[in-house]
Design a protein around this motif. Structure first.
Motif, short mmCIF file in Angstrom:
data_model
loop_
_atom_site.label_atom_id
_atom_site.label_comp_id
_atom_site.label_asym_id
_atom_site.label_seq_id
_atom_site.Cartn_x
_atom_site.Cartn_y
_atom_site.Cartn_z
N ARG A 171 24.36 57.34 1.36
CA ARG A 171 23.88 56.02 0.97
C ARG A 171 22.66 55.58 1.77
O ARG A 171 21.70 55.02 1.23
CB ARG A 171 25.03 55.02 1.15
CG ARG A 171 24.73 53.59 0.79
CD ARG A 171 26.01 52.77 0.91
NE ARG A 171 26.58 52.86 2.25
CZ ARG A 171 27.82 52.48 2.56
NH1 ARG A 171 28.61 52.03 1.63
NH2 ARG A 171 28.26 52.59 3.80
N GLU A 172 22.69 55.84 3.05
CA GLU A 172 21.61 55.39 3.92
C GLU A 172 20.30 56.11 3.60
O GLU A 172 19.23 55.49 3.55
CB GLU A 172 21.98 55.61 5.39
CG GLU A 172 23.10 54.71 5.91
CD GLU A 172 24.47 55.09 5.39
OE1 GLU A 172 25.37 54.22 5.36
OE2 GLU A 172 24.64 56.26 4.99
N HIS A 173 20.37 57.40 3.38
CA HIS A 173 19.15 58.17 3.12
C HIS A 173 18.55 57.84 1.76
O HIS A 173 17.32 57.78 1.61
CB HIS A 173 19.43 59.67 3.22
CG HIS A 173 19.64 60.13 4.63
ND1 HIS A 173 20.25 61.32 4.96
CD2 HIS A 173 19.32 59.55 5.81
CE1 HIS A 173 20.28 61.46 6.27
NE2 HIS A 173 19.72 60.40 6.81
N PHE A 174 19.39 57.60 0.75
CA PHE A 174 18.85 57.25 -0.55
C PHE A 174 18.14 55.91 -0.49
O PHE A 174 17.09 55.72 -1.11
CB PHE A 174 19.97 57.21 -1.60
CG PHE A 174 19.48 57.20 -3.02
CD1 PHE A 174 19.09 58.38 -3.64
CD2 PHE A 174 19.41 56.02 -3.74
CE1 PHE A 174 18.63 58.38 -4.95
CE2 PHE A 174 18.96 56.01 -5.05
CZ PHE A 174 18.57 57.19 -5.66
N GLY A 175 18.71 54.98 0.28
CA GLY A 175 18.05 53.69 0.47
C GLY A 175 16.78 53.80 1.28
O GLY A 175 15.79 53.10 1.03
N LEU A 176 16.79 54.71 2.25
CA LEU A 176 15.63 54.90 3.12
C LEU A 176 14.39 55.31 2.34
O LEU A 176 13.28 54.83 2.64
CB LEU A 176 15.95 55.98 4.16
CG LEU A 176 14.83 56.41 5.10
CD1 LEU A 176 14.43 55.23 6.02
CD2 LEU A 176 15.23 57.62 5.93
N ASN A 213 15.85 66.64 6.06
CA ASN A 213 15.97 68.09 5.90
C ASN A 213 16.85 68.40 4.69
O ASN A 213 18.04 68.07 4.68
CB ASN A 213 16.56 68.71 7.17
CG ASN A 213 16.70 70.21 7.05
OD1 ASN A 213 15.87 70.86 6.43
ND2 ASN A 213 17.75 70.75 7.66
N ILE A 214 16.29 69.02 3.67
CA ILE A 214 17.05 69.37 2.48
C ILE A 214 17.82 70.66 2.76
O ILE A 214 17.23 71.71 3.02
CB ILE A 214 16.12 69.56 1.27
CG1 ILE A 214 15.36 68.26 0.99
CG2 ILE A 214 16.92 69.99 0.04
CD1 ILE A 214 14.25 68.41 -0.04
N TYR A 220 11.57 65.11 -4.18
CA TYR A 220 11.45 66.10 -3.11
C TYR A 220 10.41 65.64 -2.08
O TYR A 220 10.64 65.72 -0.86
CB TYR A 220 11.07 67.46 -3.69
CG TYR A 220 10.80 68.54 -2.67
CD1 TYR A 220 11.82 69.37 -2.23
CD2 TYR A 220 9.51 68.74 -2.15
CE1 TYR A 220 11.58 70.38 -1.29
CE2 TYR A 220 9.26 69.73 -1.22
CZ TYR A 220 10.29 70.54 -0.79
OH TYR A 220 10.05 71.53 0.14
N VAL A 221 9.28 65.14 -2.57
CA VAL A 221 8.21 64.68 -1.67
C VAL A 221 8.68 63.45 -0.89
O VAL A 221 8.37 63.30 0.30
CB VAL A 221 6.93 64.38 -2.46
CG1 VAL A 221 5.83 63.88 -1.53
CG2 VAL A 221 6.45 65.63 -3.21
N ARG A 222 9.41 62.57 -1.53
CA ARG A 222 9.93 61.38 -0.83
C ARG A 222 10.84 61.79 0.34
O ARG A 222 10.74 61.22 1.43
CB ARG A 222 10.72 60.50 -1.80
CG ARG A 222 9.87 59.82 -2.86
CD ARG A 222 10.65 58.78 -3.64
NE ARG A 222 9.78 58.14 -4.63
CZ ARG A 222 9.91 56.89 -5.05
NH1 ARG A 222 10.89 56.13 -4.59
NH2 ARG A 222 9.08 56.38 -5.94
N LEU A 223 11.69 62.75 0.09
CA LEU A 223 12.59 63.20 1.15
C LEU A 223 11.82 63.83 2.30
O LEU A 223 12.12 63.59 3.48
CB LEU A 223 13.60 64.21 0.58
CG LEU A 223 14.56 63.69 -0.50
CD1 LEU A 223 15.45 64.82 -1.01
CD2 LEU A 223 15.40 62.54 0.02
#
Length: 298
Positions: free
Chosen positions: A177-182, A210-211, A201-204
């Motif tokens: 949840r935290e990373h998707f919001g980030l 780290n994927i 992918y670029v957003r992450l």
């Protein structure tokens, strides 16, 4: 003589009575022992059975997973997908709920915006999401849907039956949840099929996340997943207006904060034994910024 005969008769009667009594005592004790042993065995069996059920319940993971399934007119696939994935996750002890994100407006399909809506709807009660395609069924038990500390791409390029380029993160992606919001969710500019995962992918990467992907999996791209996409149903790959130019760039303007939608209804269904929540979602399109939401209106 009469006395002896009478005495003998009395002794014989006494002996018969004594033997009968001993026989009865023996039968009673044998029955008692058998009954006690049977009860002891049955009691142990029941105790063992009762302790098995809480053990299964304890296997439920601490974190709650919301499986977000973007959806439109894929009923045949859903009938296969829902019970399969529900059983797959149940076997892993994953505390989960499947959400079918059904787009009911007349615009072109927007997978990314549907996932954004699903995240906003579930974020208060769920710890992480699975961005899950309805036509991709995991087969290998080594694929774990557990809570990821970093984004976890289960449908890795070397495992997915169709897409094998290194930056591919579609099919099934787990993210907390935290990373998707980030990263502000996904871009809302992708009407029609494709490319929203590449932009994500670029957003992450821009967020220094780290994927991760499954390691040491015993299967390959031929038997890790079952792909049930109906080949007669054509994908909407049309490009109109300046869509091709805009959607090839990193989107820094849209995401969770500006997705425009209305949840028309919420329905709880059982699909072949699998509990599913269907959100009927109406998306809204800003034709000034993304006129390609309706290529027919060109």
């Amino acid at each position: 003589m009469r006395f002896l005969r009478g005495k003998g008769l009395s002794f014989s009667a006494f002996l018969i009575c004594l033997l009968s009594f001993m026989f009865c005592v023996t039968v009673f004790l044998s029955y008692k022992l058998i009954t006690i042993d049977q009860c002891h065995y049955e009691r142990n069996t029941i105790i063992k059975y009762e302790t098995t059920i809480p053990k299964t319940k304890r296997l439920l993971t601490k974190h709650k997973l919301a499986v977000l399934v973007p959806f439109r007119n894929r009923f045949e696939e859903l009938l296969v997908f829902a019970p399969h994935l529900h059983q797959f996750l149940t076997n892993q002890g994953v505390n989960h709920q499947i959400f079918v994100l059904n787009q009911v407006d007349l615009f072109r399909f927007n997978r990314a915006s549907l996932i954004n809506v699903g995240y906003l709807f579930t974020k208060q009660n769920f710890d992480y999401i699975a961005m899950q395609d309805v036509d991709l069924l995991p087969l290998n038990k080594e694929l774990k849907y557990y809570y990821p500390s970093q984004p976890l791409h289960l449908a890795a390029p070397e495992l997915h039956p169709r897409y094998h380029y290194p930056k591919f993160i579609g099919g099934i992606l787990l993210i907390n949840r935290e990373h998707f919001g980030l990263v502000n969710g996904l871009s809302n500019r992708y009407w029609g099929w494709g490319l929203e995962d590449d932009e994500f992918y670029v957003r992450l990467k821009d967020a220094n996340l780290n994927i991760t992907r499954p390691e040491n999996v015993s299967t390959n791209m031929t038997n890790t997943f079952r792909h049930i996409h109906d080949k007669t149903r054509k994908r909407d790959t049309t490009k109109c207006f300046n869509q091709k130019e805009v959607t090839r760039k990193r989107d820094r303007q849209t995401g969770l904060h500006d997705v425009k939608y209305k949840i028309v209804s919420r329905n709880e269904l059982m699909v072949n034994g699998a509990p599913v929540i269907v959100l009927n979602i109406q998306l809204f399109c800003d034709r000034n910024s993304t006129p390609w939401c309706d290529c027919d209106g060109k």
